[in-house]
Design an enzyme around this catalytic site. Structure first.
Site, mmCIF file in Angstrom:
data_model
loop_
_atom_site.group_PDB
_atom_site.id
_atom_site.type_symbol
_atom_site.label_atom_id
_atom_site.label_comp_id
_atom_site.label_asym_id
_atom_site.label_seq_id
_atom_site.Cartn_x
_atom_site.Cartn_y
_atom_site.Cartn_z
ATOM 1 N N LYS A 105 -45.202 50.182 -17.498
ATOM 2 C CA LYS A 105 -44.782 50.923 -18.694
ATOM 3 C C LYS A 105 -43.414 50.398 -19.068
ATOM 4 O O LYS A 105 -42.477 50.482 -18.266
ATOM 5 C CB LYS A 105 -44.636 52.420 -18.400
ATOM 6 C CG LYS A 105 -45.930 53.169 -18.172
ATOM 7 C CD LYS A 105 -45.632 54.638 -17.852
ATOM 8 C CE LYS A 105 -46.917 55.391 -17.557
ATOM 9 N NZ LYS A 105 -46.637 56.735 -16.998
ATOM 10 N N GLY B 92 -49.278 54.423 -20.377
ATOM 11 C CA GLY B 92 -48.911 55.024 -21.661
ATOM 12 C C GLY B 92 -48.029 56.237 -21.445
ATOM 13 O O GLY B 92 -47.994 56.799 -20.347
ATOM 14 N N GLU C 19 -53.427 56.363 -8.418
ATOM 15 C CA GLU C 19 -52.103 56.099 -9.001
ATOM 16 C C GLU C 19 -51.079 57.128 -8.532
ATOM 17 O O GLU C 19 -51.309 58.334 -8.651
ATOM 18 C CB GLU C 19 -52.251 56.136 -10.534
ATOM 19 C CG GLU C 19 -50.971 55.885 -11.317
ATOM 20 C CD GLU C 19 -51.213 55.950 -12.834
ATOM 21 O OE1 GLU C 19 -52.389 56.024 -13.267
ATOM 22 O OE2 GLU C 19 -50.219 55.935 -13.581
ATOM 23 N N ASN D 282 -49.376 61.688 -10.269
ATOM 24 C CA ASN D 282 -47.979 61.882 -10.662
ATOM 25 C C ASN D 282 -47.144 62.536 -9.550
ATOM 26 O O ASN D 282 -46.465 63.549 -9.772
ATOM 27 C CB ASN D 282 -47.861 62.696 -11.956
ATOM 28 C CG ASN D 282 -48.345 61.927 -13.174
ATOM 29 O OD1 ASN D 282 -49.413 62.224 -13.722
ATOM 30 N ND2 ASN D 282 -47.605 60.900 -13.589
ATOM 31 N N ASP E 198 -46.855 53.844 -10.279
ATOM 32 C CA ASP E 198 -46.345 54.039 -11.636
ATOM 33 C C ASP E 198 -44.850 54.348 -11.500
ATOM 34 O O ASP E 198 -44.006 53.433 -11.520
ATOM 35 C CB ASP E 198 -47.152 55.174 -12.301
ATOM 36 C CG ASP E 198 -46.645 55.606 -13.673
ATOM 37 O OD1 ASP E 198 -45.590 55.127 -14.104
ATOM 38 O OD2 ASP E 198 -47.303 56.444 -14.326
ATOM 39 N N SER F 269 -56.682 58.482 -20.545
ATOM 40 C CA SER F 269 -56.172 59.377 -19.512
ATOM 41 C C SER F 269 -56.591 60.805 -19.853
ATOM 42 O O SER F 269 -56.298 61.295 -20.944
ATOM 43 C CB SER F 269 -54.640 59.248 -19.467
ATOM 44 O OG SER F 269 -54.089 60.175 -18.563
ATOM 45 N N LYS G 271 -59.552 57.783 -16.677
ATOM 46 C CA LYS G 271 -58.567 58.162 -15.651
ATOM 47 C C LYS G 271 -58.446 59.670 -15.644
ATOM 48 O O LYS G 271 -58.205 60.278 -16.683
ATOM 49 C CB LYS G 271 -57.223 57.503 -15.976
ATOM 50 C CG LYS G 271 -55.991 58.131 -15.326
ATOM 51 C CD LYS G 271 -54.764 57.253 -15.519
ATOM 52 C CE LYS G 271 -53.513 58.053 -15.789
ATOM 53 N NZ LYS G 271 -52.342 57.191 -16.005
ATOM 54 N N LEU G 272 -58.631 60.268 -14.469
ATOM 55 C CA LEU G 272 -58.503 61.714 -14.336
ATOM 56 C C LEU G 272 -57.149 62.051 -13.729
ATOM 57 O O LEU G 272 -56.752 61.468 -12.717
ATOM 58 C CB LEU G 272 -59.606 62.272 -13.423
ATOM 59 C CG LEU G 272 -61.053 62.006 -13.826
ATOM 60 C CD1 LEU G 272 -61.997 62.668 -12.815
ATOM 61 C CD2 LEU G 272 -61.338 62.512 -15.248
ATOM 62 N N LYS G 273 -56.473 63.006 -14.336
ATOM 63 C CA LYS G 273 -55.258 63.536 -13.728
ATOM 64 C C LYS G 273 -55.670 64.479 -12.605
ATOM 65 O O LYS G 273 -56.571 65.309 -12.791
ATOM 66 C CB LYS G 273 -54.447 64.301 -14.788
ATOM 67 C CG LYS G 273 -53.813 63.390 -15.839
ATOM 68 C CD LYS G 273 -52.724 62.522 -15.210
ATOM 69 C CE LYS G 273 -51.870 61.864 -16.297
ATOM 70 N NZ LYS G 273 -50.781 61.068 -15.691
ATOM 71 N N ASP H 178 -54.894 59.813 -11.159
ATOM 72 C CA ASP H 178 -53.429 59.749 -11.218
ATOM 73 C C ASP H 178 -52.852 61.106 -10.820
ATOM 74 O O ASP H 178 -53.141 62.117 -11.466
ATOM 75 C CB ASP H 178 -52.983 59.394 -12.648
ATOM 76 C CG ASP H 178 -51.474 59.217 -12.777
ATOM 77 O OD1 ASP H 178 -50.760 59.279 -11.757
ATOM 78 O OD2 ASP H 178 -51.006 59.009 -13.922
HETATM 79 O O1 OSB Z 1 -48.412 59.128 -15.438
HETATM 80 O O2 OSB Z 1 -49.452 57.789 -16.650
HETATM 81 C C1 OSB Z 1 -48.788 58.815 -16.535
HETATM 82 C C2 OSB Z 1 -48.604 60.550 -19.906
HETATM 83 C C3 OSB Z 1 -47.337 61.084 -19.879
HETATM 84 C C4 OSB Z 1 -46.560 60.880 -18.763
HETATM 85 C C5 OSB Z 1 -47.065 60.165 -17.678
HETATM 86 C C6 OSB Z 1 -48.345 59.629 -17.712
HETATM 87 C C7 OSB Z 1 -49.133 59.846 -18.837
HETATM 88 C C8 OSB Z 1 -50.511 59.339 -18.876
HETATM 89 C C9 OSB Z 1 -50.959 58.431 -19.957
HETATM 90 O O3 OSB Z 1 -51.334 59.593 -18.027
HETATM 91 C C10 OSB Z 1 -50.962 59.014 -21.325
HETATM 92 C C11 OSB Z 1 -51.278 58.028 -22.416
HETATM 93 O O4 OSB Z 1 -52.439 57.694 -22.574
HETATM 94 O O5 OSB Z 1 -50.368 57.653 -23.150
HETATM 95 MG MG MG Z 2 -49.110 57.647 -14.114
#
Ligand code: OSB
Ligand code: MG
Length: 369
Positions: A265, A293, A216, A193, A241, A136, A164-166, A191
């Site tokens: 998760k 994660g 995501e 969020n 998620d 990520s 995976k790009l935020k 992702d």
């Molecule tokens: O949304 O997947 C998520 C990390 C912290 C809180 C939320 C997320 C994340 C990640 C994955 O994107 C981080 C990891 O590799 O543990």
């Molecule tokens: Mg996520």
């Protein structure tokens, strides 16, 4: 088994680089580890997925300590003789706090499996001894595309099998397009969020041109209807998620057409037992799942890797190596080899904290019994 004591250990681990998402930036991992000791003297370890602040979800570490100390741990102590499988039922009267209850269940399960000499992977139903790993990638702290490209290049060179790009409003189509242009064949996903509203559906549909594995959690966790509208509009698979907190919510989201792929998760769904149940349900109806994660230390990472070795985990997870986040992990580090990590085979989690490291990173510890 019977529990003799439960202790919480609060640790701070520096991150190799800040981790920025649509909900905030982490500079240091603030984590609660749980150490349970059985009446027979066997130790089990749990890790709470919550953060310092309630930004990913409503949970946060200070609240987790209180709910564990005053509500969750006392229920297990009062139960006397118990098994890990009893834990969800014993904790059910308490509402919410999935990450706190998951940490406690994990510690009890670890103690039970160490006693029995069984690894978590075999207990859960592992069908692989190595798992494919993704990584990520946060939003660059300096907002520079060049910073993102350099970071992604490092992970591609390290062998990660999926990127995976935020993303967030203002950091989405352009950076994702650049990464896709530079690595035309790499499995890629994004992702958000929960950073978008329903009014962004047409905007997000531009991502359909980039051959992504999935998008995501683009919308608010409560907005299943919005995710269904997005799934109808986009070719790219919608993955949830934050919205999925149980077998029932996963089933509802899938039935409503709001979710085509599930990020599992354990912390978010109250534990590894519920995580396995969601996996089983999805496997039964052909819904792909992958392991998310929460920037875990080697303890939580070990458990995630065991979970990710179940047959329904058909996409690479956010199960990166220890050095993705930490220069020094609390356990022996998990190392990436040819884009994969070996599933631990020892009893329970198969790893434990290195005493000197644990001492170094501990900022506070307290009995909960
Ligand atoms: O949304 O997947 C998520 C990390 C912290 C809180 C939320 C997320 C994340 C990640 C994955 O994107 C981080 C990891 O590799 O543990
Ligand atoms: Mg996520």
């Amino acid at each position: 088994m019977r529990l003799d004591s439960v202790e919480v250990i609060r640790c701070h681990l520096p991150l190799v680089r800040p981790f920025r998402t649509s909900f905030g930036t982490e500079y240091e991992k603030d984590v609660l580890l749980l150490k349970v000791t059985t009446a027979d003297g066997v130790v089990g370890w749990g890790e709470c997925a919550a953060d310092r602040a309630p930004l990913y979800s409503h949970e946060f570490n200070d609240a987790a300590i209180i709910v564990l100390r005053d509500h969750l741990v006392p229920r297990l102590m009062r139960a006397g003789e118990l098994t890990a499988e009893d834990v969800p039922g014993l904790l059910r009267p308490v509402r919410g706090h999935p990450m706190a209850r998951a940490a406690l269940e994990m510690a009890v399960l670890d103690a039970q499996l160490r006693t029995a000499g069984v690894s978590l992977g075999s207990y859960l139903g592992s069908t692989r001894d190595r798992i494919d790993c993704g990584v990520s990638v946060g939003i660059p702290d300096d907002d520079e595309l060049a910073t993102l490209m350099a970071e992604v290049e490092g992970y591609v060179d390290a062998g990660y099998r999926r990127i995976k790009l935020k993303i967030q409003p203002g950091w989405d189509i352009v950076p994702t397009t650049k990464v896709r242009e530079r690595w035309p064949d790499i499995p890629l996903q994004v992702d958000a969020n929960q950073a978008y509203g329903r009014d962004a559906i047409e905007h997000l549909a531009q991502l359909d041109a980039l051959d992504l594995l999935l998008i995501e959690q683009p919308l608010h966790e409560d907005d299943l209807r919005g995710h269904q509208l997005l799934a109808e509009r986009m070719v790219t698979a919608v993955c949830l998620d934050e919205s999925v907190i149980s077998v029932a919510t996963a089933d509802s989201a899938i039935e409503y057409g709001a979710c085509e792929i599930v990020n599992i998760k354990a912390g978010r769904v109250s534990g590894y037992l519920e995580a396995k149940a969601i996996h089983d349900m999805c496997l039964g109806r052909g819904i792909p799942v992958w392991c998310g994660g929460m920037v875990e230390t080697g303890l939580g990472r070990a458990a995630n890797i065991a979970l990710a070795s179940l047959p329904g985990f058909v996409l690479p997870g956010d199960t990166s190596a220890s050095d993705r986040f930490f220069t020094r992990d609390v356990t022996e580090p998990f190392v990436l080899r040819d884009g994969q990590i070996a599933v631990p085979t020892g009893p329970g989690l198969g790893v434990e904290p290195i005493p000197d490291v644990l001492d170094d990173i501990t900022v506070w510890r307290s009995p909960l019994t």
